[in-house]
Write a protein that holds these residues in place. Sequence first.
Motif, PDB file in Angstrom:
ATOM      1  N   GLU A   1       0.836  -1.209   0.000  1.00 20.79           N
ATOM      2  CA  GLU A   1       0.000   0.000   0.000  1.00 20.79           C
ATOM      3  C   GLU A   1       0.868   1.256   0.000  1.00 20.79           C
ATOM      4  OE1 GLU A   1      -3.834  -2.036   2.300  1.00 20.79           O
ATOM      5  OE2 GLU A   1      -2.979  -0.184   3.099  1.00 20.79           O
ATOM      6  N   LEU A   2       1.901   1.236   0.830  1.00 22.26           N
ATOM      7  CA  LEU A   2       2.806   2.391   0.851  1.00 22.26           C
ATOM      8  C   LEU A   2       3.482   2.568  -0.510  1.00 22.26           C
ATOM      9  CD1 LEU A   2       4.526   2.247   4.376  1.00 22.26           C
ATOM     10  CD2 LEU A   2       2.887   3.941   3.545  1.00 22.26           C
ATOM     11  N   GLN A   3       3.816   1.446  -1.142  1.00 26.24           N
ATOM     12  CA  GLN A   3       4.458   1.490  -2.453  1.00 26.24           C
ATOM     13  C   GLN A   3       3.562   2.198  -3.470  1.00 26.24           C
ATOM     14  OE1 GLN A   3       7.529   0.470  -3.857  1.00 26.24           O
ATOM     15  NE2 GLN A   3       6.555   1.615  -5.533  1.00 26.24           N
ATOM     16  N   PHE A   4       2.272   1.865  -3.449  1.00 22.45           N
ATOM     17  CA  PHE A   4       1.332   2.525  -4.359  1.00 22.45           C
ATOM     18  C   PHE A   4       1.276   4.024  -4.079  1.00 22.45           C
ATOM     19  CE2 PHE A   4      -2.939   4.245  -5.132  1.00 22.45           C
ATOM     20  CZ  PHE A   4      -3.047   4.036  -6.494  1.00 22.45           C
ATOM     21  N   ILE A   5       1.183   4.382  -2.826  1.00 16.15           N
ATOM     22  CA  ILE A   5       1.115   5.804  -2.466  1.00 16.15           C
ATOM     23  C   ILE A   5       2.386   6.524  -2.900  1.00 16.15           C
ATOM     24  CG2 ILE A   5       1.039   7.394  -0.493  1.00 16.15           C
ATOM     25  CD1 ILE A   5      -0.891   5.419   0.842  1.00 16.15           C
ATOM     26  N   ALA A   6       3.530   5.866  -2.710  1.00 16.83           N
ATOM     27  CA  ALA A   6       4.800   6.478  -3.136  1.00 16.83           C
ATOM     28  C   ALA A   6       4.791   6.744  -4.629  1.00 16.83           C
ATOM     29  CB  ALA A   6       5.969   5.568  -2.761  1.00 16.83           C
ATOM     30  N   SER A   7       4.266   5.793  -5.389  1.00 16.05           N
ATOM     31  CA  SER A   7       4.294   5.982  -6.851  1.00 16.05           C
ATOM     32  C   SER A   7       3.326   7.090  -7.263  1.00 16.05           C
ATOM     33  CB  SER A   7       3.965   4.677  -7.572  1.00 16.05           C
ATOM     34  OG  SER A   7       2.594   4.370  -7.409  1.00 16.05           O
ATOM     35  N   GLU A   8       2.215   7.216  -6.546  1.00 16.75           N
ATOM     36  CA  GLU A   8       1.251   8.272  -6.874  1.00 16.75           C
ATOM     37  C   GLU A   8       1.770   9.657  -6.507  1.00 16.75           C
ATOM     38  OE1 GLU A   8      -2.565   8.182  -7.695  1.00 16.75           O
ATOM     39  OE2 GLU A   8      -1.494   6.737  -8.917  1.00 16.75           O
ATOM     40  N   LEU A   9       2.615   9.726  -5.495  1.00 15.49           N
ATOM     41  CA  LEU A   9       3.027  11.031  -4.970  1.00 15.49           C
ATOM     42  C   LEU A   9       4.496  11.336  -5.253  1.00 15.49           C
ATOM     43  CD1 LEU A   9       1.106  10.915  -1.571  1.00 15.49           C
ATOM     44  CD2 LEU A   9       0.357  11.870  -3.751  1.00 15.49           C
ATOM     45  N   ALA A  10       5.045  10.637  -6.260  1.00 16.01           N
ATOM     46  CA  ALA A  10       6.474  10.784  -6.563  1.00 16.01           C
ATOM     47  C   ALA A  10       6.824  12.217  -6.946  1.00 16.01           C
ATOM     48  CB  ALA A  10       6.868   9.815  -7.687  1.00 16.01           C
ATOM     49  N   HIS A  11       5.828  12.986  -7.388  1.00 14.60           N
ATOM     50  CA  HIS A  11       6.116  14.361  -7.813  1.00 14.60           C
ATOM     51  C   HIS A  11       6.258  15.330  -6.638  1.00 14.60           C
ATOM     52  CE1 HIS A  11       1.829  14.018  -7.129  1.00 14.60           C
ATOM     53  NE2 HIS A  11       1.749  15.330  -7.055  1.00 14.60           N
ATOM     54  N   ILE A  12       5.987  14.871  -5.415  1.00 18.49           N
ATOM     55  CA  ILE A  12       6.071  15.781  -4.270  1.00 18.49           C
ATOM     56  C   ILE A  12       7.422  15.629  -3.578  1.00 18.49           C
ATOM     57  CG2 ILE A  12       5.004  16.498  -2.096  1.00 18.49           C
ATOM     58  CD1 ILE A  12       2.374  15.442  -3.065  1.00 18.49           C
ATOM     59  N   ASP A  13       8.096  16.729  -3.424  1.00 22.83           N
ATOM     60  CA  ASP A  13       9.418  16.798  -2.820  1.00 22.83           C
ATOM     61  C   ASP A  13       9.413  16.272  -1.385  1.00 22.83           C
ATOM     62  OD1 ASP A  13      11.446  18.789  -1.214  1.00 22.83           O
ATOM     63  OD2 ASP A  13      12.151  18.231  -3.226  1.00 22.83           O
ATOM     64  N   SER A  14      10.518  15.662  -0.929  1.00 32.31           N
ATOM     65  CA  SER A  14      10.533  15.096   0.421  1.00 32.31           C
ATOM     66  C   SER A  14      10.635  16.165   1.507  1.00 32.31           C
ATOM     67  CB  SER A  14      11.656  14.076   0.577  1.00 32.31           C
ATOM     68  OG  SER A  14      12.896  14.732   0.484  1.00 32.31           O
ATOM     69  N   GLN A  15      10.898  17.407   1.114  1.00 36.58           N
ATOM     70  CA  GLN A  15      10.733  18.497   2.081  1.00 36.58           C
ATOM     71  C   GLN A  15       9.277  18.581   2.509  1.00 36.58           C
ATOM     72  OE1 GLN A  15      13.025  21.387   2.790  1.00 36.58           O
ATOM     73  NE2 GLN A  15      14.607  19.923   2.193  1.00 36.58           N
ATOM     74  N   ARG A  16       8.396  18.165   1.614  1.00 32.93           N
ATOM     75  CA  ARG A  16       6.970  18.344   1.862  1.00 32.93           C
ATOM     76  C   ARG A  16       6.266  17.049   2.233  1.00 32.93           C
ATOM     77  NH1 ARG A  16       6.658  20.716  -3.840  1.00 32.93           N
ATOM     78  NH2 ARG A  16       4.589  19.757  -3.808  1.00 32.93           N
ATOM     79  N   LEU A  17       6.862  15.907   1.894  1.00 35.66           N
ATOM     80  CA  LEU A  17       6.190  14.643   2.162  1.00 35.66           C
ATOM     81  C   LEU A  17       7.216  13.548   2.411  1.00 35.66           C
ATOM     82  CD1 LEU A  17       3.001  13.298   0.630  1.00 35.66           C
ATOM     83  CD2 LEU A  17       4.989  11.805   0.530  1.00 35.66           C
ATOM     84  N   ILE A  18       7.085  12.880   3.535  1.00 36.43           N
ATOM     85  CA  ILE A  18       7.962  11.742   3.820  1.00 36.43           C
ATOM     86  C   ILE A  18       7.135  10.552   4.292  1.00 36.43           C
ATOM     87  CG2 ILE A  18       9.995  13.122   4.460  1.00 36.43           C
ATOM     88  CD1 ILE A  18       9.261  12.606   7.416  1.00 36.43           C
ATOM     89  N   PHE A  19       7.784   9.386   4.277  1.00 40.99           N
ATOM     90  CA  PHE A  19       7.234   8.246   5.004  1.00 40.99           C
ATOM     91  C   PHE A  19       7.907   8.245   6.369  1.00 40.99           C
ATOM     92  CE2 PHE A  19       5.881   5.294   1.250  1.00 40.99           C
ATOM     93  CZ  PHE A  19       4.894   6.208   0.944  1.00 40.99           C
ATOM     94  N   ASN A  20       7.128   7.999   7.395  1.00 36.88           N
ATOM     95  CA  ASN A  20       7.663   8.034   8.755  1.00 36.88           C
ATOM     96  C   ASN A  20       7.030   6.887   9.539  1.00 36.88           C
ATOM     97  OD1 ASN A  20       8.267   8.505  11.423  1.00 36.88           O
ATOM     98  ND2 ASN A  20       7.798  10.709  11.351  1.00 36.88           N
ATOM     99  N   LEU A  21       7.802   5.812   9.709  1.00 40.03           N
ATOM    100  CA  LEU A  21       7.247   4.625  10.368  1.00 40.03           C
ATOM    101  C   LEU A  21       7.139   4.818  11.877  1.00 40.03           C
ATOM    102  CD1 LEU A  21       8.741   1.660   8.311  1.00 40.03           C
ATOM    103  CD2 LEU A  21       6.920   3.257   7.755  1.00 40.03           C
ATOM    104  N   GLY A  22       7.481   6.013  12.344  1.00 41.93           N
ATOM    105  CA  GLY A  22       7.375   6.318  13.766  1.00 41.93           C
ATOM    106  C   GLY A  22       6.053   6.940  14.172  1.00 41.93           C
ATOM    107  N   ILE A  23       5.208   7.328  13.213  1.00 40.09           N
ATOM    108  CA  ILE A  23       3.911   7.877  13.629  1.00 40.09           C
ATOM    109  C   ILE A  23       2.888   6.751  13.705  1.00 40.09           C
ATOM    110  CG2 ILE A  23       4.390  10.179  12.655  1.00 40.09           C
ATOM    111  CD1 ILE A  23       2.253   9.400  10.458  1.00 40.09           C
ATOM    112  N   VAL A  24       2.053   6.794  14.725  1.00 40.59           N
ATOM    113  CA  VAL A  24       1.129   5.666  14.926  1.00 40.59           C
ATOM    114  C   VAL A  24      -0.315   6.102  15.197  1.00 40.59           C
ATOM    115  CG1 VAL A  24       2.981   4.232  15.828  1.00 40.59           C
ATOM    116  CG2 VAL A  24       1.575   5.515  17.407  1.00 40.59           C
ATOM    117  N   ARG A  25      -0.521   7.379  15.615  1.00 34.74           N
ATOM    118  CA  ARG A  25      -1.862   7.840  16.033  1.00 34.74           C
ATOM    119  C   ARG A  25      -2.501   6.811  16.968  1.00 34.74           C
ATOM    120  NH1 ARG A  25      -2.111  12.149  14.960  1.00 34.74           N
ATOM    121  NH2 ARG A  25      -4.173  12.417  15.860  1.00 34.74           N
TER     122      ARG A  25
END
Lengths: 432, 432
Positions: B251-275
């Motif tokens: 699922e994360l892989q799909f999201i990464a491919s959809e959002l590849a145009h967004i710079d990592s200053q603005r979007l990252i994956f962070n396995l430390g957030i859990v809500r």
Amino acid sequence: MIKPTPLSGFPEWLPGQQLAEQRVIDTIRQVYELHGFSRLETSAVERVSVLAAKGEINKEIYALGRLQGTPGRWEMALHFDLTVPLARYVAQNSGQLHFPFKRWQIQKVWRGERPQEGRFREFYQADIDVIGDGQLSLSFDAELPEIIDQIFQRLGVRAQININNRKVLLGYYRSLGLDDAQSAAILREVDKLAKIGRQQVSALLQAQGLEESTIAACLKLSELQGPPAQVLAQARELQVSQELFQEGLKELQFIASELAHIDSQRLIFNLGIVRGLDYYTGTIYETMLPDYPSLGSICSGGRYENLASEFINRQLPGVGISIGLSRLLSHLFAQGALDCQRQTPTQVLVLWPQEDLRPACREIARQLRQRGIATEIYHQPEALKKQIRYADRKAIPWILFPYLYSSADPQVEVKELASGQQHQCRLEEFQP
Amino acid sequence: MIKPTPLSGFPEWLPGQQLAEQRVIDTIRQVYELHGFSRLETSAVERVSVLAAKGEINKEIYALGRLQGTPGRWEMALHFDLTVPLARYVAQNSGQLHFPFKRWQIQKVWRGERPQEGRFREFYQADIDVIGDGQLSLSFDAELPEIIDQIFQRLGVRAQININNRKVLLGYYRSLGLDDAQSAAILREVDKLAKIGRQQVSALLQAQGLEESTIAACLKLSELQGPPAQVLAQARELQVSQELFQEGLKELQFIASELAHIDSQRLIFNLGIVRGLDYYTGTIYETMLPDYPSLGSICSGGRYENLASEFINRQLPGVGISIGLSRLLSHLFAQGALDCQRQTPTQVLVLWPQEDLRPACREIARQLRQRGIATEIYHQPEALKKQIRYADRKAIPWILFPYLYSSADPQVEVKELASGQQHQCRLEEFQP
């Protein structure tokens, strides 16, 4: 499991109606802002002492308590109109406001009405007021009906604004030898004219102990209505030299000259409206919809001497008008007078016919959105029939086929669902 | 006389801030609508039974009573979020909604928080959710962060969206031999990482009776963060074949491919957030503002299995995200990060130098408004100095001199107050 059922008196609309409501709110706000009114939103909650500052509260008020606490003395409650909050806000921030202070305020208000009477307990009002510091130019009294006229014109709803001036009425009553208490009593009864008719009002005035000739004179005045120039001429023919009466006529004269461009289908002077229980002292407004006479006035207001005397020792005269937005909307919905077909703001649905077209879909959608065109990409690659049915059900006007598209040659095929017309063009040429 | 003072926890803004708030709300709404989300406004009031449907209410709730009545059992209360009302609305109207149902909802919510903690008791949230019927495409999980990114770009506020997936976390914990209760406990503690740091979380996990190596493994996973491709590669290197973990990665892989145009200053994956305390089951989002780290996440959400199981026997999975609008605004106001100079939407003040120019002023204002330009006419003929001071104080950018104007030859003179530049032109050529 809890089966949720509607809360009576708390209207909620279906998606198509929600969009229609938003269009109406946007239109109102746009016209308010075109005339230099500035947004104000106050908190929904007020101190009970503030809501009660004018004395006895004759509105049913919802007070707040803690769900997990024990009810004690009520300290906070939901506002029941937008005027008390305006007065409180202006008093509280008077040092930081610039006068004349022109504000629009479109917010919900709450009243604990009996729901069985078909009244709302939560509803929108759309108010504008202009508040002066010490004095306030009459030009605002003329500006407000012009604004209301434009709103209804833009909404495509026939409306007729009725204008009167309390000074004309009170000056006239004085010229008949009546004192202020008697005048107030007459206003209260004459206010019922539209509802109960001339004969019953006459009986009520008789019960007040008024003489036959006085009653006849009062009723005669209240029957003057029509195009402003005509009503002004008729009022002058009464030959009343009383000062207040003359002052009121002069004010009406100014408003007539400012609003001469508005047809009398849309705006009249009506010396029969009084807004009996309100605190108005000069110009007063009511607005009827000729197509829905049973609604009564959907937009009322007037000029007042002092906005916030309960909260601050400063003379702040004002003039304001309020649209009963939820009442208007629920009536227009019931009459089918608003188009509620569209279920979404989406103008274009980009079809996603097969997996590998996803990048093309994304690029197309991004470009359309950059041009301000609301666009969805269908959410999964499946049978086109299903995708088109989605567009159909939500009444999305256009679908777009991405087969031909490439960055080098951005060709797309578009189809307008209503007409069935389909054509091919360059993406940047497509204008839904 | 009652001197009104602010109600603590109920924020209210001055006119300049009111306009800034409106601009922010308009921007959010515009981006939501560009992506096909449809307006929903539910009533502010819900039945207590609806608010309590999920079991114990752990939010402080304001219940409603009649001011003039005696308090009895609470039956109605103000909503404390926009999710319970959405669930109730969807269940109630499910037969008339078209799925996937995409709605935006920007409304106030109320919570009886202790005001001394600087928390709001009345505040705006700006939510979007997509609700599916039975199933819901993952493409929406990718759409939401794209929308949030665009909003912050348009607002000119630096923001970094953090994305994780609960399946990755839970699958990983399972691969370590932990059961669901243990996993839930770990989520709760790992949720505190950003607040209390690695060492203290480690101590809390030890107190749960977890082994040193398990704790180290959990913390190691939670420290993976960065550009999506990098985090995906690091996660794959962990060589966990557990099914749920793999599903989450996909699922994360799909999201990464959809959002590849967004710079990592603005979007990252962070396995430390859990809500930690929320009901999310897949994708989760948090959004931090790098310039205001103390704010924490200002925009959070995620994917859930079933929106309305308390109200309807129908599987309604969804994904949603919510902007803490009032919290964001009050912080931006405090930092001076939003321009609050303009006191009014007025773009042009038409001066009214002498009585007989009134008709010209009116004609000019009407034409400007027809072109969508917010215009005021100064309200009385008086010294120009005073009129210009009014424009100055309200930060109206342009003033217009009507001396030369006639219908036959519509010449006007306009002056931009900021630059002091003044020129003469035909009215229809003037573009403020």
